[in-house]
Scaffold this motif. Structure first.
Motif, mmCIF file in Angstrom:
data_model
loop_
_atom_site.group_PDB
_atom_site.id
_atom_site.type_symbol
_atom_site.label_atom_id
_atom_site.label_comp_id
_atom_site.label_asym_id
_atom_site.label_seq_id
_atom_site.Cartn_x
_atom_site.Cartn_y
_atom_site.Cartn_z
ATOM 1 N N GLN A 99 -7.731 11.167 5.518
ATOM 2 C CA GLN A 99 -7.416 12.027 4.380
ATOM 3 C C GLN A 99 -7.698 11.382 3.030
ATOM 4 O O GLN A 99 -7.956 12.071 2.048
ATOM 5 N N PHE A 100 -7.668 10.068 2.950
ATOM 6 C CA PHE A 100 -7.901 9.385 1.677
ATOM 7 C C PHE A 100 -9.384 9.281 1.327
ATOM 8 O O PHE A 100 -9.738 9.244 0.158
ATOM 9 N N THR A 127 0.943 2.450 11.991
ATOM 10 C CA THR A 127 1.976 1.456 11.703
ATOM 11 C C THR A 127 1.593 0.580 10.516
ATOM 12 O O THR A 127 2.423 0.258 9.693
ATOM 13 N N VAL A 128 0.333 0.214 10.428
ATOM 14 C CA VAL A 128 -0.129 -0.620 9.325
ATOM 15 C C VAL A 128 -1.097 0.178 8.467
ATOM 16 O O VAL A 128 -2.024 0.789 8.972
ATOM 17 N N VAL A 129 -0.830 0.195 7.189
ATOM 18 C CA VAL A 129 -1.754 0.840 6.260
ATOM 19 C C VAL A 129 -2.385 -0.271 5.438
ATOM 20 O O VAL A 129 -1.699 -0.987 4.717
ATOM 21 N N ASP A 130 -3.697 -0.413 5.593
ATOM 22 C CA ASP A 130 -4.417 -1.446 4.869
ATOM 23 C C ASP A 130 -5.596 -0.813 4.132
ATOM 24 O O ASP A 130 -5.757 0.392 4.114
ATOM 25 N N ARG A 131 -6.386 -1.643 3.539
ATOM 26 C CA ARG A 131 -7.532 -1.182 2.751
ATOM 27 C C ARG A 131 -8.437 -0.260 3.557
ATOM 28 O O ARG A 131 -8.879 0.774 3.074
ATOM 29 N N LEU A 132 -8.691 -0.601 4.815
ATOM 30 C CA LEU A 132 -9.560 0.219 5.663
ATOM 31 C C LEU A 132 -8.979 1.614 5.903
ATOM 32 O O LEU A 132 -9.722 2.581 6.009
ATOM 33 N N ALA A 133 -7.672 1.708 6.007
ATOM 34 C CA ALA A 133 -7.031 3.006 6.237
ATOM 35 C C ALA A 133 -7.311 3.975 5.085
ATOM 36 O O ALA A 133 -7.380 5.186 5.297
ATOM 37 N N PHE A 134 -7.489 3.458 3.889
ATOM 38 C CA PHE A 134 -7.741 4.311 2.733
ATOM 39 C C PHE A 134 -9.206 4.732 2.611
ATOM 40 O O PHE A 134 -9.534 5.604 1.824
ATOM 41 N N ASP A 135 -10.067 4.090 3.371
ATOM 42 C CA ASP A 135 -11.482 4.447 3.333
ATOM 43 C C ASP A 135 -11.883 5.353 4.491
ATOM 44 O O ASP A 135 -13.053 5.542 4.781
ATOM 45 N N ARG A 136 -10.890 5.931 5.158
ATOM 46 C CA ARG A 136 -11.151 6.908 6.211
ATOM 47 C C ARG A 136 -10.042 7.966 6.173
ATOM 48 O O ARG A 136 -9.099 7.863 5.419
ATOM 49 N N ARG A 154 -10.563 4.599 -5.564
ATOM 50 C CA ARG A 154 -9.931 5.559 -6.480
ATOM 51 C C ARG A 154 -8.420 5.357 -6.539
ATOM 52 O O ARG A 154 -7.820 5.364 -7.614
ATOM 53 N N LEU A 155 -7.792 5.187 -5.376
ATOM 54 C CA LEU A 155 -6.346 4.976 -5.366
ATOM 55 C C LEU A 155 -5.963 3.673 -6.048
ATOM 56 O O LEU A 155 -4.941 3.598 -6.730
ATOM 57 N N GLU A 185 3.557 9.812 -1.747
ATOM 58 C CA GLU A 185 3.897 10.693 -0.628
ATOM 59 C C GLU A 185 2.824 10.638 0.456
ATOM 60 O O GLU A 185 3.128 10.557 1.648
ATOM 61 N N ARG A 186 1.573 10.657 0.051
ATOM 62 C CA ARG A 186 0.467 10.583 1.016
ATOM 63 C C ARG A 186 0.452 9.236 1.724
ATOM 64 O O ARG A 186 0.158 9.152 2.915
ATOM 65 N N ILE A 187 0.772 8.180 1.010
ATOM 66 C CA ILE A 187 0.842 6.855 1.637
ATOM 67 C C ILE A 187 1.964 6.846 2.673
ATOM 68 O O ILE A 187 1.796 6.321 3.770
ATOM 69 N N GLY A 188 3.089 7.459 2.343
ATOM 70 C CA GLY A 188 4.196 7.554 3.290
ATOM 71 C C GLY A 188 3.799 8.297 4.553
ATOM 72 O O GLY A 188 4.141 7.887 5.664
ATOM 73 N N LYS A 189 3.070 9.386 4.396
ATOM 74 C CA LYS A 189 2.597 10.141 5.566
ATOM 75 C C LYS A 189 1.660 9.295 6.412
ATOM 76 O O LYS A 189 1.701 9.341 7.635
ATOM 77 N N GLN A 190 0.820 8.507 5.760
ATOM 78 C CA GLN A 190 -0.108 7.639 6.487
ATOM 79 C C GLN A 190 0.666 6.578 7.256
ATOM 80 O O GLN A 190 0.313 6.237 8.375
ATOM 81 N N LEU A 191 1.743 6.074 6.666
ATOM 82 C CA LEU A 191 2.562 5.077 7.350
ATOM 83 C C LEU A 191 3.192 5.651 8.615
ATOM 84 O O LEU A 191 3.394 4.945 9.595
#
Length: 57
Positions: A23-24, A12-21, A32-33, A2-8
């Motif tokens: 809400q993630f 537009t692009v969710v990549d490794r860097l998006a998870f290191d800044r 961790r993810l 669900e959180r990944i969907g919100k990030q999308l």
């Protein structure tokens, strides 16, 4: 997921860097993810992003 969907929706692009800044980051970021997804998070993201861009083009 669900959180990944919100990030999308916000990026537009969710990549490794998006998870290191954002809400993630406060939840452990990509590392961790990735553990949650049995080390397959990068492959899952590639598949999601590929499907999005395939539909757009």
């Amino acid at each position: 997921m669900e959180r990944i969907g919100k990030q999308l929706k916000s990026e537009t692009v969710v990549d490794r860097l998006a998870f290191d800044r954002g809400q993630f980051k406060s939840s452990g970021g990509f590392t961790r993810l990735n553990t949650t997804f049995d080390g397959e998070l990068e492959a899952i993201l590639n598949e999601i992003n590929g499907a999005i861009w395939e539909e757009i083009s």
